[in-house]
Design a protein around this motif. Structure first.
Motif, PDB file in Angstrom:
ATOM      1  N   VAL A 273      11.220 -11.686  13.745  1.00  0.00           N
ATOM      2  CA  VAL A 273      10.947 -12.401  12.547  1.00  0.00           C
ATOM      3  C   VAL A 273       9.345 -12.612  12.405  1.00  0.00           C
ATOM      4  N   PRO A 274       8.670 -12.992  13.326  1.00  0.00           N
ATOM      5  CA  PRO A 274       7.371 -13.383  13.204  1.00  0.00           C
ATOM      6  C   PRO A 274       6.399 -12.338  12.939  1.00  0.00           C
ATOM      7  N   GLU A 275       6.683 -11.150  13.576  1.00  0.00           N
ATOM      8  CA  GLU A 275       5.910  -9.743  13.122  1.00  0.00           C
ATOM      9  C   GLU A 275       6.219  -9.226  11.907  1.00  0.00           C
ATOM     10  N   THR A 276       7.538  -9.490  11.444  1.00  0.00           N
ATOM     11  CA  THR A 276       7.887  -8.966  10.037  1.00  0.00           C
ATOM     12  C   THR A 276       7.021  -9.830   9.174  1.00  0.00           C
ATOM     13  N   VAL A 277       7.066 -10.902   9.250  1.00  0.00           N
ATOM     14  CA  VAL A 277       6.492 -11.996   8.257  1.00  0.00           C
ATOM     15  C   VAL A 277       4.776 -11.763   8.195  1.00  0.00           C
ATOM     16  N   GLU A 278       4.223 -11.381   9.572  1.00  0.00           N
ATOM     17  CA  GLU A 278       2.927 -11.201   9.239  1.00  0.00           C
ATOM     18  C   GLU A 278       2.554  -9.954   8.541  1.00  0.00           C
ATOM     19  N   GLY A 279       3.575  -8.726   8.645  1.00  0.00           N
ATOM     20  CA  GLY A 279       3.423  -7.665   7.806  1.00  0.00           C
ATOM     21  C   GLY A 279       3.485  -8.055   6.343  1.00  0.00           C
ATOM     22  N   ILE A 280       4.310  -8.866   6.205  1.00  0.00           N
ATOM     23  CA  ILE A 280       4.703  -9.370   4.512  1.00  0.00           C
ATOM     24  C   ILE A 280       3.109 -10.090   3.941  1.00  0.00           C
ATOM     25  N   ARG A 281       2.877 -10.870   4.999  1.00  0.00           N
ATOM     26  CA  ARG A 281       1.515 -11.611   4.731  1.00  0.00           C
ATOM     27  C   ARG A 281       0.543 -10.750   4.372  1.00  0.00           C
ATOM     28  N   THR A 282       0.321  -9.466   5.190  1.00  0.00           N
ATOM     29  CA  THR A 282      -0.792  -8.522   5.107  1.00  0.00           C
ATOM     30  C   THR A 282      -0.760  -7.760   3.606  1.00  0.00           C
ATOM     31  N   LEU A 283       0.563  -7.416   3.429  1.00  0.00           N
ATOM     32  CA  LEU A 283       0.857  -6.979   1.970  1.00  0.00           C
ATOM     33  C   LEU A 283       0.702  -7.698   0.770  1.00  0.00           C
ATOM     34  N   VAL A 284       0.920  -9.100   1.029  1.00  0.00           N
ATOM     35  CA  VAL A 284       0.872  -9.862  -0.031  1.00  0.00           C
ATOM     36  C   VAL A 284      -0.631 -10.440  -0.514  1.00  0.00           C
ATOM     37  N   ALA A 285      -1.356 -10.397   0.661  1.00  0.00           N
ATOM     38  CA  ALA A 285      -2.645 -11.015   0.698  1.00  0.00           C
ATOM     39  C   ALA A 285      -3.685  -9.871   0.127  1.00  0.00           C
ATOM     40  N   SER A 286      -3.108  -8.726   0.233  1.00  0.00           N
ATOM     41  CA  SER A 286      -4.272  -7.811  -0.274  1.00  0.00           C
ATOM     42  C   SER A 286      -3.617  -7.283  -1.698  1.00  0.00           C
ATOM     43  N   PHE A 287      -2.647  -7.901  -2.275  1.00  0.00           N
ATOM     44  CA  PHE A 287      -2.045  -7.515  -3.685  1.00  0.00           C
ATOM     45  C   PHE A 287      -3.037  -8.455  -4.959  1.00  0.00           C
ATOM     46  N   ASP A 288      -2.805  -7.841  -5.948  1.00  0.00           N
ATOM     47  CA  ASP A 288      -3.628  -8.783  -6.816  1.00  0.00           C
ATOM     48  C   ASP A 288      -3.128  -9.880  -7.029  1.00  0.00           C
ATOM     49  N   PRO A 289      -3.997 -10.994  -6.806  1.00  0.00           N
ATOM     50  CA  PRO A 289      -3.915 -12.490  -6.525  1.00  0.00           C
ATOM     51  C   PRO A 289      -2.743 -12.713  -7.834  1.00  0.00           C
ATOM     52  N   GLU A 290      -3.028 -12.394  -9.135  1.00  0.00           N
ATOM     53  CA  GLU A 290      -1.897 -12.765 -10.034  1.00  0.00           C
ATOM     54  C   GLU A 290      -0.497 -12.527  -9.793  1.00  0.00           C
ATOM     55  N   PHE A 291      -0.277 -11.340  -9.027  1.00  0.00           N
ATOM     56  CA  PHE A 291       1.195 -10.886  -8.770  1.00  0.00           C
ATOM     57  C   PHE A 291       1.547 -11.187  -7.443  1.00  0.00           C
ATOM     58  N   GLN A 292       0.659 -11.974  -6.656  1.00  0.00           N
ATOM     59  CA  GLN A 292       1.042 -12.153  -5.163  1.00  0.00           C
ATOM     60  C   GLN A 292       2.464 -13.006  -5.190  1.00  0.00           C
ATOM     61  N   ASP A 293       2.628 -13.888  -5.951  1.00  0.00           N
ATOM     62  CA  ASP A 293       3.608 -15.082  -6.096  1.00  0.00           C
ATOM     63  C   ASP A 293       5.117 -14.038  -6.461  1.00  0.00           C
ATOM     64  N   LEU A 294       4.943 -13.357  -7.512  1.00  0.00           N
ATOM     65  CA  LEU A 294       5.986 -12.450  -7.765  1.00  0.00           C
ATOM     66  C   LEU A 294       6.432 -11.388  -6.691  1.00  0.00           C
ATOM     67  N   LEU A 295       5.689 -11.036  -5.902  1.00  0.00           N
ATOM     68  CA  LEU A 295       6.037 -10.121  -4.977  1.00  0.00           C
ATOM     69  C   LEU A 295       6.540 -11.241  -3.542  1.00  0.00           C
ATOM     70  N   LYS A 296       6.154 -12.277  -3.442  1.00  0.00           N
ATOM     71  CA  LYS A 296       6.864 -13.083  -2.642  1.00  0.00           C
ATOM     72  C   LYS A 296       8.240 -13.421  -2.798  1.00  0.00           C
ATOM     73  N   GLN A 297       8.529 -13.479  -4.078  1.00  0.00           N
ATOM     74  CA  GLN A 297       9.781 -13.916  -4.687  1.00  0.00           C
ATOM     75  C   GLN A 297      10.670 -12.616  -4.703  1.00  0.00           C
ATOM     76  N   ASN A 298      10.100 -11.504  -4.239  1.00  0.00           N
ATOM     77  CA  ASN A 298      11.089 -10.181  -4.337  1.00  0.00           C
ATOM     78  C   ASN A 298      11.094  -9.449  -3.006  1.00  0.00           C
ATOM     79  N   ILE A 299      11.316  -9.997  -2.310  1.00  0.00           N
ATOM     80  CA  ILE A 299      11.522  -9.413  -0.842  1.00  0.00           C
ATOM     81  C   ILE A 299      12.894  -8.725  -0.584  1.00  0.00           C
TER      82      ILE A 299
END
Ligand SMILES: Nc1ncnc2c1ncn2[C@@H]1O[C@H](COP(=O)(O)OP(=O)(O)OP(=O)(O)O)[C@@H](O)[C@H]1O
Ligand SMILES: [Mg+2]
Length: 370
Positions: A273-299
């Motif tokens: 789990v920890p490494e997987t969530v770190e992966g999510i963080r990397t992909l979210v953090a480098s996404f367009d800031p306006e869409f970051q929340d949408l991405l987090k809500q659709n895993i």
């Protein structure tokens, strides 16, 4: 009409479309003639004349090979989602050659299962899934094993195939939890590039190793193999604290003994789990800031490992603590999601696309032309 090879022209030949997921643990094929099947990614070769007689064949696949493994030289041709020893071409060329040959046998067998009654000269097209960030060399090796078996091949990232099959093409993050790799892929309405994807190597096999270590540490004298551990995990796996007690019977100093493995199982399943969530963080953090929340809500979780009870909830909790929020769901058919998506992609690509692929040799998403 006759084409260059003296065969029937393409227009007259039946085109067979395939989606193929060559996995470390299971290999899956979906075909547009309705066949959908899988085999465990094990290939066995009889050890001697007696075992050849016993088996009645030169190559044994999947569960049949596992059942008769004492009479066979067993190979599992994929590791971390790629042909074993792909990264040791120079140090272990013979091992690589053998595993490549085995991977080819496995692919040939899968295609044989899918072809059924199709005419001998049917034209076979396939989309083959690979780990999200397979190297150029690894993709090349995969392409080579399809030579002579499949006419037109497109190698694509496995989580992208899953997303395509689900029709989820934007503002979503697919996580394919396999045996050898966890592959993350961010969808933003185009073919994902390297920046949209991450491949992690702590996946199902890693859980098995952690579990084996924990059980051996707690129950001294227990005699178990990784295979036994994997089976037990698949029958019982859960991460939830509220789950029932899990017991398993394993030999301890030669005597079958009932062991409580609840805590070990939970701990091992949590290990990814920890490494997987770190992966999510990397992909979210480098996404367009306006869409970051949408991405987090659709895993979206896919792959065999997504069947771990409570995993989606555990990732959500971990995301909440570390990323503020998160919503995680699972695909309905974890086993077939990749092959289904590959098949859809294969059917959707126009003839001109396949022609271009053949003439340029450039695979989509590959950093260099192949
Ligand atoms: N019910 C289950 N609970 C927990 N894990 C499971 C379950 N069923 C399968 N698995 C695990 O899922 C993994 C296999 O998943 P999958 O078939 O998607 O992998 P793969 O495609 O062969 O691997 P890779 O994509 O890494 O090459 C194995 O580690 C297996 O033990
Ligand atoms: Mg897989």
């Amino acid at each position: 009409m006759v084409d260059r090879e003296g065969e029937r022209s393409m227009a007259e030949r039946r085109i067979l479309n395939l989606g193929i997921d060559l996995g470390t643990s299971r290999s899956v094929i979906a075909c547009d003639n309705g066949v959908r099947t899988f085999i465990s990614s094990y290939v066995g070769y009889p050890k001697d004349a007696v075992s050849r007689r016993l088996m009645g064949k030169e190559i044994v696949f999947g569960e049949e090979a596992i059942k008769n493994r004492l009479a066979l030289n067993m190979r599992r041709p994929f590791e971390k989602g790629m042909i074993k020893y792909s990264n040791y071409l120079h140090d272990k060329p013979e091992e690589f050659r053998q595993h490549k040959e085995t991977a080819r046998h496995l692919l040939e067998h899968l295609v044989f299962l899918a072809r059924r009654e199709e005419p001998d000269d049917c034209h076979i097209r396939a989309v083959v899934g690979a780990p999200a960030l397979a190297s150029t060399q690894n993709r090349k090796s995969l392409l080579e094993i399809t030579n002579g078996i499949i006419h037109d091949v497109m190698i694509t990232s496995e989580p992208f195939a899953v997303a395509y099959g689900l029709g989820i093409l934007t503002n979503a993050l697919i996580i394919d939890i396999g045996a050898g790799t966890v592959d993350l892929c961010r969808m933003q309405g185009t073919i994902p590039t390297e920046d949209d994807q991450i491949t992690l190597t702590k996946a199902g096999d890693y859980i098995d190793e952690v579990l084996l270590g924990l059980i051996k540490e707690r129950h001294k004298g227990v005699d178990v193999t990784l295979n036994m551990i994997k089976r037990m995990k698949e029958e019982n796996s859960t991460i939830s604290d509220k789950g029932e007690t899990v017991t398993a019977t394993f030999p301890v100093h030669g005597k079958p003994t009932l062991l409580d493995v609840t805590e070990e199982l939970r701990q091992a399943c949590r290990a990814i789990v920890p490494e997987t969530v770190e992966g999510i963080r990397t992909l979210v953090a480098s996404f367009d800031p306006e869409f970051q929340d949408l991405l987090k809500q659709n895993i979206i979780l896919a792959g065999g490992g997504s069947q771990i009870g409570g995993l989606a909830r555990e990732i959500e909790n971990y995301m909440r603590e570390n990323l503020g929020s998160g919503k995680v769901t699972k695909v309905e058919e974890p086993l077939y999601a990749g092959a289904n998506g590959g098949l859809m992609l294969c059917k959707d690509m126009p003839d001109e696309y396949w022609d271009e692929l053949k003439s340029t040799g450039k695979q989509p998403g590959a950093s260099q032309g192949l």
